[in-house]
Write a protein that holds these residues in place. Structure first.
Motif, mmCIF file in Angstrom:
data_model
loop_
_atom_site.group_PDB
_atom_site.id
_atom_site.type_symbol
_atom_site.label_atom_id
_atom_site.label_comp_id
_atom_site.label_asym_id
_atom_site.label_seq_id
_atom_site.Cartn_x
_atom_site.Cartn_y
_atom_site.Cartn_z
ATOM 1 N N THR A 131 67.038 -61.721 26.791
ATOM 2 C CA THR A 131 66.200 -62.738 26.144
ATOM 3 C C THR A 131 65.302 -63.424 27.163
ATOM 4 N N MET A 133 66.393 -60.704 20.216
ATOM 5 C CA MET A 133 67.694 -60.471 19.575
ATOM 6 C C MET A 133 67.939 -58.987 19.363
ATOM 7 N N VAL A 186 73.835 -60.501 20.988
ATOM 8 C CA VAL A 186 73.115 -61.438 20.115
ATOM 9 C C VAL A 186 73.606 -62.857 20.355
#
Length: 308
Positions: A60, A83, A221
């Motif tokens: 991320t 994600m 995630v």
């Protein structure tokens, strides 16, 4: 402990700490769902689960940098791309670890514990080498900034609200995958009776690899969501691994509903106690409570019924 506060103050404190507990609950759920799949369905004690989470966080971080440098006009959407990439990266690494290491250690829980602990140390050093020892943070998209004001004393941060919505969405997706899909039926068949599942044509080795990959992908995630509320470092995953195992064992290994209920109970209790007591004392009291309950009910809050 409560004598110094008025009734109105206590209500505001419980509301604010309750919401803070919901944010912690969201992180616990996202972490524990992946671990419940791996530990509950496969019996593998994955001590590297926190590092798969941190891989998602670093993915991320890199995605945010790439969008800021090359696609600044679409920066507000980078998290949704991150994600997906976090799930693919963590899930792909999980499948590789299962193929190279874990598949040789099934039915040897202590060996899997030591092996995955070694993987954890290797990944921590790899992250430290590539990203440095200092923690890094991502720039939160503009639409996630600010807070919603409910009363004069209660405000809800939008990024925390988003993480909660994400946790609910992932929980629903995992439920559909495990209980409303053909692949989920195969996983549950392997758990119930591996020999019979193999006899009717289910590729149990491939099912194991995909299950491990999905569990690690969900942890990725969780790492992506974690960047919205905290900074990321090479050892940040270790801060959550013990609590995550606690959530899974307390809820009942392999039971998704039990995992969610357990995560909610532990996060709310810990969040409220931390306001009135020190953080370490709150953790100790939470741990003691869970241990006592597990001693009375070793199978956890909810237990799967397996064919003996």
């Amino acid at each position: 402990m409560f004598a110094d506060y008025s009734w109105g103050d206590l209500m505001s404190i419980f509301a604010m700490q309750g919401f803070a507990g919901l944010i912690l609950f969201s992180v616990y759920v996202l972490m524990a769902l992946g671990l419940a799949i791996i530990f509950g369905q496969m019996g593998v004690i994955n001590m590297a689960h926190g590092e798969f989470m941190i891989l998602g966080a670093y993915v991320t971080y890199l995605t945010s940098k790439l969008f800021a440098a090359f696609l600044p006009g679409l920066f507000g959407l980078y998290f949704f791309v991150a994600m997906i990439l976090a799930f693919i990266a963590s899930g792909g690494l999980g499948m590789a670890v299962e193929w190279l290491l874990i598949r040789h250690l099934y039915k040897r829980p202590l060996d899997t514990l030591l092996a995955t602990w070694g993987v954890s140390l290797i990944l921590q050093q790899l992250y430290r080498t590539v990203f440095g020892a200092r923690e890094v943070g991502v720039e939160i998209p503009q639409w996630m900034m600010g807070s919603l004001t409910l009363t004069d004393t209660i405000e809800i941060p939008i990024n925390g609200l988003f993480v909660m919505v994400l946790a609910i969405g992932i929980s629903v997706a995992i439920y559909v995958l495990m209980y409303r899909s053909g692949w989920g039926l195969q996983v549950r068949a392997v758990v119930a009776n591996r020999a019979m599942a193999d006899a009717v044509g289910i590729n149990t080795a491939r099912t194991d690899r995909l299950t491990f990959g999905v569990g690690c992908g969900v942890a990725g995630v969780a790492g992506a969501a974690f960047t919205m509320i905290g900074s990321t470092g090479p050892t940040a995953g270790q801060l959550y691994i013990v609590d995550t195992f606690l959530v899974v064992v307390f809820g009942g290994a392999g039971n998704l509903l039990g995992t969610i209920v357990s995560a909610f109970s532990i996060s709310q209790g810990q969040s409220i106690l931390e306001f009135f007591l020190s953080g370490s004392t709150a953790k100790v009291l939470t741990l003691l409570t869970v241990v006592i309950i597990v001693m009375v009910r070793p199978q956890g809050l909810f237990a799967l019924k397996l064919r003996k």
